[in-house]
Design a protein around this motif. Structure first.
Motif, PDB file in Angstrom:
ATOM      1  N   GLN A 154       0.808  -1.220   0.000  1.00 59.06           N
ATOM      2  CA  GLN A 154       0.000   0.000   0.000  1.00 59.06           C
ATOM      3  C   GLN A 154       0.844   1.275   0.000  1.00 59.06           C
ATOM      4  OE1 GLN A 154      -2.509  -0.300   3.504  1.00 59.06           O
ATOM      5  NE2 GLN A 154      -4.165  -1.272   2.338  1.00 59.06           N
ATOM      6  N   LYS A 155       0.355   2.265  -0.770  1.00 59.05           N
ATOM      7  CA  LYS A 155       0.749   3.654  -0.601  1.00 59.05           C
ATOM      8  C   LYS A 155      -0.395   4.320   0.137  1.00 59.05           C
ATOM      9  CE  LYS A 155       3.801   4.670  -4.511  1.00 59.05           C
ATOM     10  NZ  LYS A 155       4.034   5.599  -5.642  1.00 59.05           N
ATOM     11  N   THR A 156      -0.087   4.972   1.243  1.00 57.86           N
ATOM     12  CA  THR A 156      -1.156   5.589   2.031  1.00 57.86           C
ATOM     13  C   THR A 156      -0.819   7.032   2.385  1.00 57.86           C
ATOM     14  OG1 THR A 156      -0.250   4.953   4.200  1.00 57.86           O
ATOM     15  CG2 THR A 156      -1.687   3.350   3.093  1.00 57.86           C
ATOM     16  N   THR A 157      -1.870   7.789   2.657  1.00 53.00           N
ATOM     17  CA  THR A 157      -1.737   9.114   3.246  1.00 53.00           C
ATOM     18  C   THR A 157      -2.500   9.089   4.561  1.00 53.00           C
ATOM     19  OG1 THR A 157      -1.527  10.246   1.121  1.00 53.00           O
ATOM     20  CG2 THR A 157      -2.257  11.570   2.994  1.00 53.00           C
ATOM     21  N   ILE A 158      -1.840   9.504   5.620  1.00 52.53           N
ATOM     22  CA  ILE A 158      -2.475   9.564   6.931  1.00 52.53           C
ATOM     23  C   ILE A 158      -3.047  10.961   7.110  1.00 52.53           C
ATOM     24  CG2 ILE A 158      -2.175   9.220   9.398  1.00 52.53           C
ATOM     25  CD1 ILE A 158      -1.697   6.720   7.607  1.00 52.53           C
ATOM     26  N   LYS A 159      -4.348  11.019   7.246  1.00 53.70           N
ATOM     27  CA  LYS A 159      -5.037  12.308   7.318  1.00 53.70           C
ATOM     28  C   LYS A 159      -4.725  13.039   8.630  1.00 53.70           C
ATOM     29  CE  LYS A 159      -8.898  10.124   6.609  1.00 53.70           C
ATOM     30  NZ  LYS A 159     -10.340   9.788   6.417  1.00 53.70           N
ATOM     31  N   VAL A 174      -8.567   3.541  16.424  1.00 56.40           N
ATOM     32  CA  VAL A 174      -7.977   2.325  15.863  1.00 56.40           C
ATOM     33  C   VAL A 174      -9.056   1.258  15.722  1.00 56.40           C
ATOM     34  CG1 VAL A 174      -6.343   0.439  16.283  1.00 56.40           C
ATOM     35  CG2 VAL A 174      -5.692   2.796  16.799  1.00 56.40           C
ATOM     36  N   SER A 175      -9.126   0.640  14.542  1.00 58.30           N
ATOM     37  CA  SER A 175     -10.076  -0.448  14.307  1.00 58.30           C
ATOM     38  C   SER A 175      -9.343  -1.620  13.676  1.00 58.30           C
ATOM     39  CB  SER A 175     -11.215  -0.007  13.382  1.00 58.30           C
ATOM     40  OG  SER A 175     -11.951   1.061  13.943  1.00 58.30           O
ATOM     41  N   ARG A 176      -9.502  -2.818  14.275  1.00 60.50           N
ATOM     42  CA  ARG A 176      -8.895  -4.035  13.744  1.00 60.50           C
ATOM     43  C   ARG A 176      -7.391  -3.851  13.516  1.00 60.50           C
ATOM     44  NH1 ARG A 176     -12.677  -6.320   9.007  1.00 60.50           N
ATOM     45  NH2 ARG A 176     -11.291  -8.119   9.355  1.00 60.50           N
ATOM     46  N   ASN A 177      -6.757  -3.221  14.495  1.00 59.72           N
ATOM     47  CA  ASN A 177      -5.307  -3.018  14.507  1.00 59.72           C
ATOM     48  C   ASN A 177      -4.803  -2.152  13.350  1.00 59.72           C
ATOM     49  OD1 ASN A 177      -3.018  -3.524  16.138  1.00 59.72           O
ATOM     50  ND2 ASN A 177      -2.237  -5.024  14.666  1.00 59.72           N
ATOM     51  N   ALA A 178      -5.636  -1.239  12.884  1.00 60.37           N
ATOM     52  CA  ALA A 178      -5.228  -0.285  11.840  1.00 60.37           C
ATOM     53  C   ALA A 178      -5.815   1.082  12.164  1.00 60.37           C
ATOM     54  CB  ALA A 178      -5.683  -0.759  10.467  1.00 60.37           C
ATOM     55  N   TRP A 179      -5.104   2.118  11.761  1.00 53.58           N
ATOM     56  CA  TRP A 179      -5.502   3.493  12.034  1.00 53.58           C
ATOM     57  C   TRP A 179      -6.662   3.897  11.123  1.00 53.58           C
ATOM     58  CZ3 TRP A 179      -5.130   6.680  15.820  1.00 53.58           C
ATOM     59  CH2 TRP A 179      -5.218   8.065  15.652  1.00 53.58           C
ATOM     60  N   ASN A 180      -7.697   4.478  11.711  1.00 49.01           N
ATOM     61  CA  ASN A 180      -8.867   4.885  10.926  1.00 49.01           C
ATOM     62  C   ASN A 180      -8.549   6.003   9.940  1.00 49.01           C
ATOM     63  OD1 ASN A 180     -10.520   3.008  12.160  1.00 49.01           O
ATOM     64  ND2 ASN A 180     -11.254   4.425  13.738  1.00 49.01           N
ATOM     65  N   VAL A 184      -5.787   4.849   1.543  1.00 44.85           N
ATOM     66  CA  VAL A 184      -4.981   4.188   0.514  1.00 44.85           C
ATOM     67  C   VAL A 184      -5.019   5.017  -0.767  1.00 44.85           C
ATOM     68  CG1 VAL A 184      -4.637   2.106  -0.860  1.00 44.85           C
ATOM     69  CG2 VAL A 184      -5.439   1.924   1.509  1.00 44.85           C
ATOM     70  N   THR A 185      -3.835   5.419  -1.236  1.00 45.29           N
ATOM     71  CA  THR A 185      -3.748   6.282  -2.424  1.00 45.29           C
ATOM     72  C   THR A 185      -3.123   5.584  -3.627  1.00 45.29           C
ATOM     73  OG1 THR A 185      -1.625   7.142  -1.646  1.00 45.29           O
ATOM     74  CG2 THR A 185      -3.595   8.362  -1.011  1.00 45.29           C
ATOM     75  N   GLY A 186      -2.575   4.388  -3.436  1.00 42.52           N
ATOM     76  CA  GLY A 186      -1.948   3.683  -4.551  1.00 42.52           C
ATOM     77  C   GLY A 186      -1.554   2.279  -4.161  1.00 42.52           C
ATOM     78  N   SER A 187      -1.192   1.479  -5.170  1.00 43.54           N
ATOM     79  CA  SER A 187      -0.801   0.089  -4.938  1.00 43.54           C
ATOM     80  C   SER A 187       0.622  -0.149  -5.429  1.00 43.54           C
ATOM     81  CB  SER A 187      -1.756  -0.860  -5.656  1.00 43.54           C
ATOM     82  OG  SER A 187      -1.316  -2.198  -5.553  1.00 43.54           O
ATOM     83  N   ASP A 231      -0.440  13.735   9.663  1.00 45.02           N
ATOM     84  CA  ASP A 231      -0.929  13.862  11.038  1.00 45.02           C
ATOM     85  C   ASP A 231       0.167  14.498  11.890  1.00 45.02           C
ATOM     86  OD1 ASP A 231      -1.785  13.549  13.652  1.00 45.02           O
ATOM     87  OD2 ASP A 231      -2.185  11.402  13.488  1.00 45.02           O
ATOM     88  N   THR A 232       0.096  15.805  12.058  1.00 43.63           N
ATOM     89  CA  THR A 232       1.141  16.513  12.809  1.00 43.63           C
ATOM     90  C   THR A 232       0.980  16.360  14.321  1.00 43.63           C
ATOM     91  OG1 THR A 232      -0.164  18.550  12.707  1.00 43.63           O
ATOM     92  CG2 THR A 232       1.487  18.215  10.982  1.00 43.63           C
ATOM     93  N   VAL A 233      -0.168  15.859  14.758  1.00 42.50           N
ATOM     94  CA  VAL A 233      -0.386  15.634  16.190  1.00 42.50           C
ATOM     95  C   VAL A 233       0.358  14.382  16.648  1.00 42.50           C
ATOM     96  CG1 VAL A 233      -2.105  15.129  17.974  1.00 42.50           C
ATOM     97  CG2 VAL A 233      -2.617  16.807  16.175  1.00 42.50           C
ATOM     98  N   ASN A 234       0.225  13.299  15.884  1.00 46.99           N
ATOM     99  CA  ASN A 234       0.807  12.017  16.286  1.00 46.99           C
ATOM    100  C   ASN A 234       2.102  11.670  15.566  1.00 46.99           C
ATOM    101  OD1 ASN A 234      -1.356  11.096  18.131  1.00 46.99           O
ATOM    102  ND2 ASN A 234      -2.605  11.168  16.276  1.00 46.99           N
TER     103      ASN A 234
END
Length: 263
Positions: A154-159, A174-180, A184-187, A231-234
């Motif tokens: 996965q290519k992802t962007t964390i909002k 967190v849901s099912r051990n993944a960040w809500n 996903v922006t690309g493969s 995500d500049t907070v985390n």
């Protein structure tokens, strides 16, 4: 008669000289390529002892040029344990090396992390995940925080995060051990197809390219995951570097040729 012998030997001498020169040129070229490839990288493990690292010797040792993390039936863990590099808190960098892990093993390379004060040898932060069954190897998992930020492939962007900046607020996102906030922006390919490129029970190379808010994890020269963290907070711009042995059954993980280049 002597003159004829010398004339006959001359081409052979010239041929040997040419071969020697060619060999030197080839070796020099290979060394040039290697030095160019490794330019700017410095070793962070001397292969002899744990100088420059902070660790519990119950689980970590140096042996024959290899950094070894091992859990035995008599040293089972209650919490994940890290060996922590004492060379600073890298911000933008490249880190590369090789790993070899047993089938039951679970490990990872933490970076831009912080050390906990209430648990010995524990880190919280980004992790290049590694496991013996290669179910997770290559993904981006944030230890003790936002959990999975990108699965393998996965290519992802964390909002940007707008919730409460508390442990409880983070856990609720967190849901099912993944960040809500994972978008996903690309493969990069399917997780299963990329898994075939990772050797089980053998040495694999890794290369982390961490620059700004883009986090790239390569295994055996192939990009396995890429995170753009907005995500500049985390998120973290710098932090500690360490290697993990995970709670679970007896296991052994080995690392070698660990090198960093700070950008």
């Amino acid at each position: 008669m002597l003159t004829k012998i010398r004339l006959k030997l001359l081409p052979v001498g010239l041929t040997l000289a040419a071969l020697l020169i060619s060999g030197v040129a080839t070796t020099t070229l290979a060394q040039g390529k290697k030095s160019k490839k490794d330019k700017g990288f410095v070793s962070i493990f001397n292969g002899k002892n744990l100088d420059g690292w902070d660790a519990d010797p119950t689980y970590w040792r140096a042996e024959n040029g290899v950094l070894i993390g091992e859990i035995t039936p008599t040293t089972l863990l209650k919490t994940n344990n890290f060996i922590i590099w004492k060379g600073g808190q890298p911000a933008d960098f490249e880190l590369k090396g090789e790993f070899n892990i047993t089938e039951t093993g679970n490990s990872g390379i933490n970076y831009r992390s912080e050390q906990l004060t209430d648990i010995p040898f524990a880190l919280r932060g980004y992790q290049a995940d590694i496991d013996g069954k290669n179910n997770y190897t290559g993904q981006n998992y944030e230890e003790r925080k936002r959990t999975t930020l990108a699965y393998r492939g996965q290519k992802t962007t964390i909002k940007p995060y707008t919730g409460p900046a508390t442990p409880e607020g983070i856990r609720s996102n967190v849901s099912r051990n993944a960040w809500n906030g994972l978008n996903v922006t690309g493969s990069l390919g399917s997780s299963d197809s990329l898994k075939t490129l990772i050797k089980s029970g053998d040495w694999n190379s890794f290369h982390l390219i961490i620059k700004g808010n883009k986090l790239q994890h390569y295994i055996n020269g192939v990009l396995m995951s890429e995170v753009t963290d907005e995500d500049t907070v985390n998120g973290a711009a710098k932090g500690l570097l360490g290697v993990q042995v995970h709670v679970g059954p007896p296991m052994k993980v080995q690392y070698r040729n660990l090198m960093i280049k700070q950008l």
